[in-house]
Design an enzyme around this catalytic site. Structure first.
Site, PDB file in Angstrom:
ATOM      1  N   HIS A   1      26.694  36.877  39.090  1.00 32.83           N
ATOM      2  CA  HIS A   1      25.534  36.218  38.469  1.00 32.83           C
ATOM      3  C   HIS A   1      24.554  35.783  39.561  1.00 32.83           C
ATOM      4  CE1 HIS A   1      28.558  34.946  35.152  1.00 32.83           C
ATOM      5  NE2 HIS A   1      27.754  35.827  34.590  1.00 32.83           N
ATOM      6  N   ARG A  23      26.729  46.160  34.870  1.00 32.41           N
ATOM      7  CA  ARG A  23      27.718  46.424  35.913  1.00 32.41           C
ATOM      8  C   ARG A  23      28.209  47.858  35.837  1.00 32.41           C
ATOM      9  NH1 ARG A  23      30.827  41.232  33.965  1.00 32.41           N
ATOM     10  NH2 ARG A  23      29.784  42.036  32.120  1.00 32.41           N
TER      11      ARG A  23
HETATM   12  P1  ADP Z   1      27.437  36.766  28.072  1.00 31.05           P
HETATM   13  O1  ADP Z   1      28.497  36.002  27.341  1.00 31.05           O
HETATM   14  O2  ADP Z   1      26.059  36.581  27.528  1.00 31.05           O
HETATM   15  O3  ADP Z   1      27.756  38.203  28.365  1.00 31.05           O
HETATM   16  P2  ADP Z   1      27.976  36.252  30.853  1.00 31.05           P
HETATM   17  O4  ADP Z   1      27.898  34.938  31.550  1.00 31.05           O
HETATM   18  O5  ADP Z   1      29.309  36.899  30.805  1.00 31.05           O
HETATM   19  O6  ADP Z   1      27.370  35.974  29.450  1.00 31.05           O
HETATM   20  O7  ADP Z   1      26.937  37.254  31.496  1.00 31.05           O
HETATM   21  C1  ADP Z   1      25.571  37.025  31.481  1.00 31.05           C
HETATM   22  C2  ADP Z   1      24.866  38.273  31.957  1.00 31.05           C
HETATM   23  O8  ADP Z   1      25.228  38.517  33.312  1.00 31.05           O
HETATM   24  C3  ADP Z   1      25.236  39.555  31.194  1.00 31.05           C
HETATM   25  O9  ADP Z   1      24.085  40.363  31.103  1.00 31.05           O
HETATM   26  C4  ADP Z   1      26.273  40.202  32.064  1.00 31.05           C
HETATM   27  O10 ADP Z   1      26.278  41.613  31.900  1.00 31.05           O
HETATM   28  C5  ADP Z   1      25.755  39.815  33.435  1.00 31.05           C
HETATM   29  N1  ADP Z   1      26.813  39.784  34.434  1.00 31.05           N
HETATM   30  C6  ADP Z   1      28.014  39.176  34.368  1.00 31.05           C
HETATM   31  N2  ADP Z   1      28.735  39.398  35.493  1.00 31.05           N
HETATM   32  C7  ADP Z   1      27.952  40.172  36.287  1.00 31.05           C
HETATM   33  C8  ADP Z   1      28.129  40.775  37.567  1.00 31.05           C
HETATM   34  N3  ADP Z   1      29.254  40.679  38.252  1.00 31.05           N
HETATM   35  N4  ADP Z   1      27.106  41.500  38.062  1.00 31.05           N
HETATM   36  C9  ADP Z   1      25.967  41.640  37.347  1.00 31.05           C
HETATM   37  N5  ADP Z   1      25.749  41.141  36.146  1.00 31.05           N
HETATM   38  C10 ADP Z   1      26.723  40.411  35.615  1.00 31.05           C
END
Ligand code: ADP
Length: 162
Positions: A17, A90
């Site tokens: 993130h 990802r």
């Molecule tokens: P949600 O429950 O909305 O998916 P997350 O906190 O899991 O919330 O993720 C928020 C966003 O960040 C999503 O678009 C997810 O694909 C992206 N995301 C999560 N982990 C990563 C990562 N390691 N690299 C890039 N993007 C990520």
């Protein structure tokens, strides 16, 4: 003033993130990390805890702030005068859900763009879910999350075990 909203559960915020936040902060005047309650996902951390942790991690970044929201994302984006939404991709497995979400948000408000960003390759395997799983099993998560998040995970899981 170009404002982008980065919505998610952030349960908890990982280095993946953070990588996206750094990239977005270079492109936009203001990045708002918007944390959704997501009760249905049964988050490990409360909304207040997720907000406090994320705020600590992004504190050094001048143009990044953390907020929480409820209700429709497009309504929140308008309320904060945002122009776009950032989501992370990802792997191909993220694509179908994210594509559907982006098109639905466009249907709800076509002025708001969704921008997909890819993290540094070393973070492509990283998710909050996997970090929690490793921490639960006693593994070291210090290279996946910031120190305050790692400490919070240890504390939370120790509490859950008692
Ligand atoms: P949600 O429950 O909305 O998916 P997350 O906190 O899991 O919330 O993720 C928020 C966003 O960040 C999503 O678009 C997810 O694909 C992206 N995301 C999560 N982990 C990563 C990562 N390691 N690299 C890039 N993007 C990520």
């Amino acid at each position: 003033m170009r404002t982008v909203i980065y919505p998610g559960s952030f349960d908890p915020l990982t280095n993946g993130h953070l990588d996206l936040i750094h990239r977005a902060a270079k492109l936009f005047d203001r990045v708002i990390v918007a944390i959704a309650e997501n009760e249905s996902k049964h988050p490990l951390f409360s909304l207040a805890e997720r907000r406090a942790l994320a705020a600590r991690v992004v504190a050094p970044m001048r143009n990044v702030e953390v907020d929480t929201f409820a209700g429709l994302l497009v309504d929140y984006v308008n309320q904060r005068s945002g122009q776009a939404i950032i989501r992370g991709l990802r792997a191909v497995s993220d694509f179908e859900f994210e594509f559907q979400l982006a098109l639905m948000n466009r249907k709800l408000d076509e002025r708001i763009e969704t921008i997909f960003m890819m993290p540094k390759d070393t973070y492509t395997f990283l998710s909050s879910r996997i970090v929690k799983e490793i921490a639960r099993l006693g593994g070291d998560v210090s290279c996946f999350v910031s120190p305050p998040v790692a400490r919070a995970l240890v504390k939370k899981l120790a509490k859950a075990a008692t």
